[in-house]
Scaffold this motif. Sequence first.
Motif, PDB file in Angstrom:
ATOM      1  N   CYS A  78      -9.005  -6.599 -11.011  1.00 45.81           N
ATOM      2  CA  CYS A  78      -8.855  -6.847  -9.573  1.00 45.81           C
ATOM      3  C   CYS A  78      -7.388  -7.093  -9.229  1.00 45.81           C
ATOM      4  O   CYS A  78      -6.854  -6.539  -8.258  1.00 45.81           O
ATOM      5  CB  CYS A  78      -9.702  -8.043  -9.146  1.00 45.81           C
ATOM      6  N   LYS A  79      -6.719  -7.907 -10.050  1.00 44.61           N
ATOM      7  CA  LYS A  79      -5.307  -8.199  -9.805  1.00 44.61           C
ATOM      8  C   LYS A  79      -4.448  -6.950  -9.968  1.00 44.61           C
ATOM      9  O   LYS A  79      -3.486  -6.740  -9.212  1.00 44.61           O
ATOM     10  CB  LYS A  79      -4.843  -9.301 -10.753  1.00 44.61           C
ATOM     11  N   ALA A  80      -4.786  -6.121 -10.946  1.00 44.22           N
ATOM     12  CA  ALA A  80      -4.018  -4.886 -11.159  1.00 44.22           C
ATOM     13  C   ALA A  80      -4.148  -3.953  -9.954  1.00 44.22           C
ATOM     14  O   ALA A  80      -3.167  -3.311  -9.546  1.00 44.22           O
ATOM     15  CB  ALA A  80      -4.507  -4.194 -12.431  1.00 44.22           C
ATOM     16  N   LEU A  81      -5.324  -3.876  -9.375  1.00 44.28           N
ATOM     17  CA  LEU A  81      -5.530  -3.015  -8.204  1.00 44.28           C
ATOM     18  C   LEU A  81      -4.787  -3.551  -6.982  1.00 44.28           C
ATOM     19  O   LEU A  81      -4.203  -2.779  -6.208  1.00 44.28           O
ATOM     20  CB  LEU A  81      -7.028  -2.901  -7.909  1.00 44.28           C
ATOM     21  N   ILE A  82      -4.793  -4.859  -6.823  1.00 45.85           N
ATOM     22  CA  ILE A  82      -4.057  -5.456  -5.708  1.00 45.85           C
ATOM     23  C   ILE A  82      -2.555  -5.225  -5.875  1.00 45.85           C
ATOM     24  O   ILE A  82      -1.851  -4.875  -4.917  1.00 45.85           O
ATOM     25  CB  ILE A  82      -4.383  -6.959  -5.596  1.00 45.85           C
ATOM     26  N   SER A  83      -2.063  -5.395  -7.102  1.00 47.21           N
ATOM     27  CA  SER A  83      -0.635  -5.156  -7.365  1.00 47.21           C
ATOM     28  C   SER A  83      -0.274  -3.706  -7.099  1.00 47.21           C
ATOM     29  O   SER A  83       0.800  -3.410  -6.550  1.00 47.21           O
ATOM     30  CB  SER A  83      -0.301  -5.526  -8.813  1.00 47.21           C
ATOM     31  N   TYR A  84      -1.174  -2.790  -7.484  1.00 46.28           N
ATOM     32  CA  TYR A  84      -0.940  -1.358  -7.247  1.00 46.28           C
ATOM     33  C   TYR A  84      -0.781  -1.104  -5.749  1.00 46.28           C
ATOM     34  O   TYR A  84       0.134  -0.379  -5.323  1.00 46.28           O
ATOM     35  CB  TYR A  84      -2.110  -0.560  -7.812  1.00 46.28           C
ATOM     36  N   TYR A  85      -1.653  -1.701  -4.957  1.00 41.03           N
ATOM     37  CA  TYR A  85      -1.567  -1.545  -3.497  1.00 41.03           C
ATOM     38  C   TYR A  85      -0.264  -2.143  -2.971  1.00 41.03           C
ATOM     39  O   TYR A  85       0.462  -1.507  -2.190  1.00 41.03           O
ATOM     40  CB  TYR A  85      -2.764  -2.208  -2.831  1.00 41.03           C
ATOM     41  N   ASP A  86       0.039  -3.369  -3.371  1.00 41.20           N
ATOM     42  CA  ASP A  86       1.212  -4.060  -2.827  1.00 41.20           C
ATOM     43  C   ASP A  86       2.510  -3.344  -3.188  1.00 41.20           C
ATOM     44  O   ASP A  86       3.467  -3.343  -2.399  1.00 41.20           O
ATOM     45  CB  ASP A  86       1.251  -5.503  -3.336  1.00 41.20           C
ATOM     46  N   GLU A  87       2.551  -2.726  -4.363  1.00 39.64           N
ATOM     47  CA  GLU A  87       3.759  -2.021  -4.780  1.00 39.64           C
ATOM     48  C   GLU A  87       3.984  -0.741  -3.978  1.00 39.64           C
ATOM     49  O   GLU A  87       5.130  -0.335  -3.751  1.00 39.64           O
ATOM     50  CB  GLU A  87       3.678  -1.681  -6.270  1.00 39.64           C
ATOM     51  N   ARG A  88       2.915  -0.104  -3.561  1.00 40.77           N
ATOM     52  CA  ARG A  88       3.020   1.190  -2.882  1.00 40.77           C
ATOM     53  C   ARG A  88       2.806   1.094  -1.380  1.00 40.77           C
ATOM     54  O   ARG A  88       3.231   1.975  -0.636  1.00 40.77           O
ATOM     55  CB  ARG A  88       2.006   2.175  -3.494  1.00 40.77           C
ATOM     56  N   GLY A  89       2.114   0.059  -0.953  1.00 43.14           N
ATOM     57  CA  GLY A  89       1.788  -0.062   0.460  1.00 43.14           C
ATOM     58  C   GLY A  89       0.613   0.817   0.828  1.00 43.14           C
ATOM     59  O   GLY A  89       0.224   1.719   0.077  1.00 43.14           O
ATOM     60  N   GLY A  90       0.045   0.559   1.964  1.00 39.10           N
ATOM     61  CA  GLY A  90      -1.114   1.324   2.405  1.00 39.10           C
ATOM     62  C   GLY A  90      -0.813   2.156   3.636  1.00 39.10           C
ATOM     63  O   GLY A  90       0.063   1.806   4.436  1.00 39.10           O
ATOM     64  N   GLU A  91      -1.513   3.268   3.767  1.00 34.42           N
ATOM     65  CA  GLU A  91      -1.390   4.106   4.951  1.00 34.42           C
ATOM     66  C   GLU A  91      -2.547   3.797   5.903  1.00 34.42           C
ATOM     67  O   GLU A  91      -3.650   3.483   5.472  1.00 34.42           O
ATOM     68  CB  GLU A  91      -1.427   5.577   4.560  1.00 34.42           C
ATOM     69  N   GLU A  92      -2.270   3.912   7.183  1.00 30.51           N
ATOM     70  CA  GLU A  92      -3.295   3.629   8.183  1.00 30.51           C
ATOM     71  C   GLU A  92      -4.520   4.502   7.946  1.00 30.51           C
ATOM     72  O   GLU A  92      -4.418   5.701   7.732  1.00 30.51           O
ATOM     73  CB  GLU A  92      -2.736   3.878   9.587  1.00 30.51           C
ATOM     74  N   SER A  93      -5.683   3.876   7.983  1.00 26.77           N
ATOM     75  CA  SER A  93      -6.935   4.549   7.654  1.00 26.77           C
ATOM     76  C   SER A  93      -7.704   4.917   8.917  1.00 26.77           C
ATOM     77  O   SER A  93      -7.840   4.103   9.827  1.00 26.77           O
ATOM     78  CB  SER A  93      -7.780   3.621   6.773  1.00 26.77           C
ATOM     79  N   GLY A  94      -8.207   6.139   8.946  1.00 23.40           N
ATOM     80  CA  GLY A  94      -9.044   6.572  10.060  1.00 23.40           C
ATOM     81  C   GLY A  94     -10.485   6.694   9.641  1.00 23.40           C
ATOM     82  O   GLY A  94     -10.942   6.040   8.695  1.00 23.40           O
ATOM     83  N   PHE A  95     -11.224   7.561  10.309  1.00 22.62           N
ATOM     84  CA  PHE A  95     -12.624   7.781   9.983  1.00 22.62           C
ATOM     85  C   PHE A  95     -13.011   9.193  10.416  1.00 22.62           C
ATOM     86  O   PHE A  95     -12.288   9.864  11.157  1.00 22.62           O
ATOM     87  CB  PHE A  95     -13.527   6.745  10.655  1.00 22.62           C
ATOM     88  N   MET A  96     -14.161   9.656   9.930  1.00 15.91           N
ATOM     89  CA  MET A  96     -14.601  11.024  10.181  1.00 15.91           C
ATOM     90  C   MET A  96     -15.558  11.069  11.374  1.00 15.91           C
ATOM     91  O   MET A  96     -16.406  10.191  11.545  1.00 15.91           O
ATOM     92  CB  MET A  96     -15.293  11.588   8.945  1.00 15.91           C
ATOM     93  N   THR A  97     -15.393  12.114  12.190  1.00 22.35           N
ATOM     94  CA  THR A  97     -16.296  12.310  13.322  1.00 22.35           C
ATOM     95  C   THR A  97     -16.496  13.806  13.543  1.00 22.35           C
ATOM     96  O   THR A  97     -15.755  14.629  12.985  1.00 22.35           O
ATOM     97  CB  THR A  97     -15.732  11.640  14.592  1.00 22.35           C
TER      98      THR A  97
END
Length: 360
Positions: A178-197
């Motif tokens: 869990c910590k490794a995944l959070i670190s992976y996100y924090d190091e790279r940052g996240g892109e704004e997420s949309g949804f499908m329609t």
Amino acid sequence: MRATAFSVGQPAPWFHCRTQLRERFCFDTIAGRYVVLCFFGSAADPAATEILDSIQAHRQRFDDAQVCFFGVSVDPDDETLKRVESSIPGIRFIWDFDRSVSQLYGALQPDGSIRQMTYVLDPALRVLAIVPIETAIENHVPSLVRYLDKLPAPVAPHAATPHAPVLVVPRIFEPSLCKALISYYDERGGEESGFMTEQSGKTVHIKDHSHKKRRDCVIEDEVLAKACSLRITNRLLPELQKAFQFNATRMERYLVSCYNSEEGGYFRPHRDNTTKGTAHRRFAVSLFLNSGEYDGGFLRFPEYGKGLYSAPTGGAVVFSCSLLHEATSVTQGRRYMFLPFLYDEAASAIREENLSFIQR
């Protein structure tokens, strides 16, 4: 308490066997309490004698309501000479004279001898710990009892209330992953997420802050992605098969998502399979990476009331993609999630057929 033959969170194998009390005992019928399963080999072995005497000294701890003990013997003389004795409630012995149960649990060594070990299983018969019986034999049972004393007591009998048909499964990812995944996100940052329609017969990806505020990071590290896949396969899919009789063979999306209170992170009520491009999705997995480190951020299923759902860190809430659900607002902190979809081979064919409807 450390795991060896199996990892924590994996389902313990089911089996049928003969016991001191029954000719045909179905191991899976003891679910609903913590289970201590001790592979001691032969009661004539001095180490086994000390272990079994210590179990008797802690007799009151094994009451069947919260904990039960099963000793596994591979020595026919234990039966004929009556070296061990079941004591109801709580203490029973399995006759494993063909050593099939010992082999199933990794206790049978190549030379035919028994590697003495004790399993602790949760009320769903999933592995909590495996403790080798090695040096300092006199400490084995006292440390085991101390471990049992720290476990949450099973919920007392109570009248059931209406709830969504969801599965809450703890201990899918260990804290380090869990910590490794959070670190992976924090190091790279996240892109704004949309949804499908659906628009004009096409499945399109849109962004609408009135409906969803979340940022996602796709896992491109193959080692990290494989670690996630392995744990989903070994620890979650057996529970999905047991609860819903669904054999998931494929997983869509390897991504870490973050609902940030600074942005008012949320996802309003929606279903996950309402477009041609998403029609193949069968089950959604919301795997919680940092429970307790934020406020808000629950799952809710409006069709089934106002109940709020979550899971401990590393645990997952699994539900049909057809269910209306929402991620409530995170009011403080950041809520990190691993959010795949599961489907099978029949659904894979649907996905292939519908690729032409997805707007690129």
